[in-house]
Write an enzyme that holds these catalytic residues in place. Structure first.
Site, PDB file in Angstrom:
ATOM      1  N   ASP A   1     -20.997  16.586  29.319  1.00  0.00           N
ATOM      2  CA  ASP A   1     -21.964  16.832  28.249  1.00  0.00           C
ATOM      3  C   ASP A   1     -21.573  15.943  27.081  1.00  0.00           C
ATOM      4  O   ASP A   1     -20.514  16.118  26.474  1.00  0.00           O
ATOM      5  CB  ASP A   1     -21.938  18.308  27.840  1.00  0.00           C
TER       6      ASP A   1
ATOM      7  N   GLY B   1      -2.152 -15.918  -9.107  1.00  0.00           N
ATOM      8  CA  GLY B   1      -1.132 -16.944  -9.289  1.00  0.00           C
ATOM      9  C   GLY B   1      -0.673 -17.612  -8.015  1.00  0.00           C
ATOM     10  O   GLY B   1       0.344 -18.318  -8.010  1.00  0.00           O
TER      11      GLY B   1
ATOM     12  N   SER C   1      -7.182 -14.419   1.525  1.00  0.00           N
ATOM     13  CA  SER C   1      -7.064 -13.806   2.867  1.00  0.00           C
ATOM     14  C   SER C   1      -7.082 -12.281   2.757  1.00  0.00           C
ATOM     15  O   SER C   1      -6.060 -11.625   2.946  1.00  0.00           O
ATOM     16  CB  SER C   1      -5.812 -14.296   3.595  1.00  0.00           C
TER      17      SER C   1
END
Length: 627
Positions: free
Chosen positions: A109, A471, A540
């Site tokens: 089910d 930075g 990134s």
């Protein structure tokens, strides 16, 4: 003969008969509220597969749930989770077992809610047949189509179309015929061998176990009658041998066996076999099933085999028939069902499991996704929850396979998020890409170690990551100057500079960011191979891509440097005015504002630019580096 012995004999006769019955695995699916759990509960109740105390509890629980007035709520037999009962929906896949005089059954089910489509796929992956429920009042819905397509893709050939809640449409023949016609028209594009429509009321029991007087116009089978008689004969035993190795069994002295479950075909003593992907050949010396020695075995049996000669075989290798081996490749076109809230992107790397094989895999192209209502092919740049798509992938090594249509066990795969080990997609191999076997790595005489010796130092990549304005570029530039003074050969790959050339075709969507980092990772790998110290300065933002980059390199070659600068400080610097534009809405998909940044959980080095000047940070980096 005593009454007791008669009873024992009858019990033994019954047990023997049950043991010899075939088993049908089927799935109930469809949209939420179509009555899947109610139908299974009704079957178990009418088949007298629950005890009297369970019936009493069921009646009491039905009153508490209050969803069926004075009637029994049969769904409660299956919906075992508290959350399921409270919400009135199925969340998890529940398996139930029952039998009749003609067949044993295992029924799954599965949830109808779109959010839990992945659970439905789990149940469908092992089913012989699907019972697709449709609410007679609603007709065919989006999830009905999605579940039907998934059943077709997973190789289910027989469909029982249970048109449910006929009691709520006054058992209308016209309604039934309209839904049947609509479904058959929709299913013309699907690979079903048979569709058997049955008008039912799971709640009232019409045409579930007993034929209903309310549908005297219907002359087909009851649902149980159909399930008992449908032919599910499979020809896997007649296909070529495929035995994926699950375990290389060397625990006993002078014993070397290879264990696994036969996915297709037969194996017998003396049979010539071929091991893939190595291509080594041998013959079967013995076949062991627990403590028994067999002369042969076939699809579905879990066995251990020994060979007539010593071959290096490990988990993930496949034992095949020598005269009809499967194919081997590392690039494929597959059908993929995406099952994760987080989208999938071209270039992103995942773990891929195919049978007993576990490899790294990368999506190389999204050819199109499928509109489940019209079967139209739609362009897509990412894979989103419940998308059914055609994609191409590449793996990090050659793997044995068959097309899913030929052998499900050799062509069915899953994608796993390498960061949290969650399954994110399920796929079916259609074919290998022809170019996969045409590209070979060329061995060069001058290698990485030779180049490092010439340069006089090792090579590695320092992967600077952090918010815009943190930075990264400033630190990388200052570090390069310091290393240059020490005679270290270096190169800085800066995010902005690279986008003027190599990556100038990429934007700033999540998909483009993934591809941006993939390309940079490959370039950095080449530079490290050339013996250079590479400094990359890229936001990134995603952990998955930084992990993918790390895995391209050997141990100690990749150093993740987290430039940890709070957003408010990075924004206050705003050297290029980007944060102002992002805040005004002129620069969409800007990291930290309307696009996420996933900070490293365990970086190799952390730099706090708010607490130290540039010379201190560079000195810290040089102190940590070894050349």
């Amino acid at each position: 003969m005593t009454a007791q012995s008669n009873s024992i004999e009858r019990i033994n006769t019954y047990l023997t008969k049950q043991a010899n019955l075939g088993t049908l695995r089927f799935i109930t699916c469809g949209s939420k509220g179509d009555g899947k759990s109610t139908l299974i509960g009704r079957i178990l109740y009418d088949a007298k597969m629950i005890f009297e105390d369970q019936v009493t509890t069921l009646k009491d629980d039905s009153k508490k749930a209050g969803t069926q007035d004075e009637d029994i709520n049969f769904a409660l037999l299956v919906d075992g989770l508290t959350a399921e009962r409270e919400q009135g929906i199925t969340i998890d896949t529940a398996y139930r077992y029952f039998s009749t005089d003609r067949r044993k059954f295992i029924v799954a089910d599965t949830p109808g809610h779109e959010q839990y489509t992945r659970n439905m796929m789990t149940g469908a992956s092992t089913a012989d047949l699907a019972v697709i429920l449709i609410d007679a009042r609603q007709g065919i819905l989006t999830q009905t189509r999605r579940h039907s397509i998934i059943c077709s893709k997973l190789g289910i050939k027989n469909i029982a179309l249970a048109i449910n809640k006929m009691d709520l449409v006054d058992y209308s023949k016209e309604t039934y015929l309209k839904i049947e016609s609509d479904y058959r028209k929709f299913a013309e594009e699907l690979n079903f061998d048979s569709i058997t429509p049955i008008p039912i009321s799971a709640l009232k029991g019409d045409n579930v176990v007993e034929r209903s007087k309310n549908t005297d116009w219907f002359h087909g089978p009851t649902l149980i009658g159909y399930l008992e008689s449908v032919d599910i004969t499979k020809s896997l035993a007649n296909k070529p041998l495929r035995l994926p190795v699950q375990w290389a069994n060397h625990q006993q002295l002078d014993f070397k066996g290879f264990s696994g479950t036969i996915e297709s075909g037969k194996v017998k003593i003396g049979q010539a076999i071929r091991i893939l992907p190595s291509g080594e050949t041998a013959s079967i010396k013995s076949i062991i099933l627990y403590k028994d020695q067999l002369s042969q075995a076939e699809a579905g049996q879990a066995i251990t085999v020994t060979l007539d000669r010593d071959i290096d075989i490990s988990r993930g290798d496949v034992i095949t028939a020598a005269d009809s081996p499967c194919e081997v490749s590392d690039q494929f076109e597959i059908e993929l069902a995406w099952m994760d809230q987080e989208p999938g992107y071209i270039g992103r790397s995942y773990l891929m499991k195919l049978g007993t094989t576990l490899v790294n895999a990368q999506i190389t192209d999204i050819k199109h996704k499928i509109n489940i209502n019209t079967f139209e092919n739609l362009s897509a740049s990412k894979l989103e929850l419940n998308d059914l798509s055609i994609v191409t992938i590449k793996t990090d090594r050659m793997i044995p396979y068959d097309a899913y249509s030929e052998c499900t066990g050799m062509g069915g795969l899953i994608f796993i998020n390498r960061m949290n080990n969650q399954t994110v997609a399920a796929g079916m191999i259609e074919f290998a890409l022809r170019r996969a076997s045409n590209v070979h790595k060329h061995k060069l005489d001058i290698d990485k170690e030779t180049r490092r010796k010439l340069n006089g130092h090792t090579s590695k990549v320092l992967w600077f990551t952090g918010l815009s304005g943190s930075g990264k570029s400033t630190i990388a530039n200052a570090l390069e100057q310091a290393l240059h003074e020490k005679g270290i050969r270096t190169y800085v790959l800066d995010g902005d500079n690279v986008r003027h050339g190599l990556n100038k075709d990429l934007g700033f969507t999540d998909a483009d960011r993934v591809e941006n980092i993939r390309r940079i990772s490959e370039v950095a790998k080449l530079m490290v191979d050339a013996g250079i110290v590479v400094l990359t300065a890229f936001i990134s933002p995603f952990r998955a891509e930084r992990q993918m980059a790390r895995e391209l390199f050997e141990q100690n070659e990749f150093i993740e440097v987290f430039v940890d600068t709070p957003l408010e400080i990075a924004e206050s610097r705003d050297p290029k005015g980007l944060y102002k534009k992002a805040r005004k809405g002129d620069l969409p998909n800007f990291t930290g504002i309307d696009s996420p940044y996933e900070a490293p959980k365990a970086p190799d080095i952390t730099l706090h630019t708010a607490q130290a000047d540039i010379d201190t940070l560079v000195a810290k980096l040089i102190h940590r580096l070894e050349f």
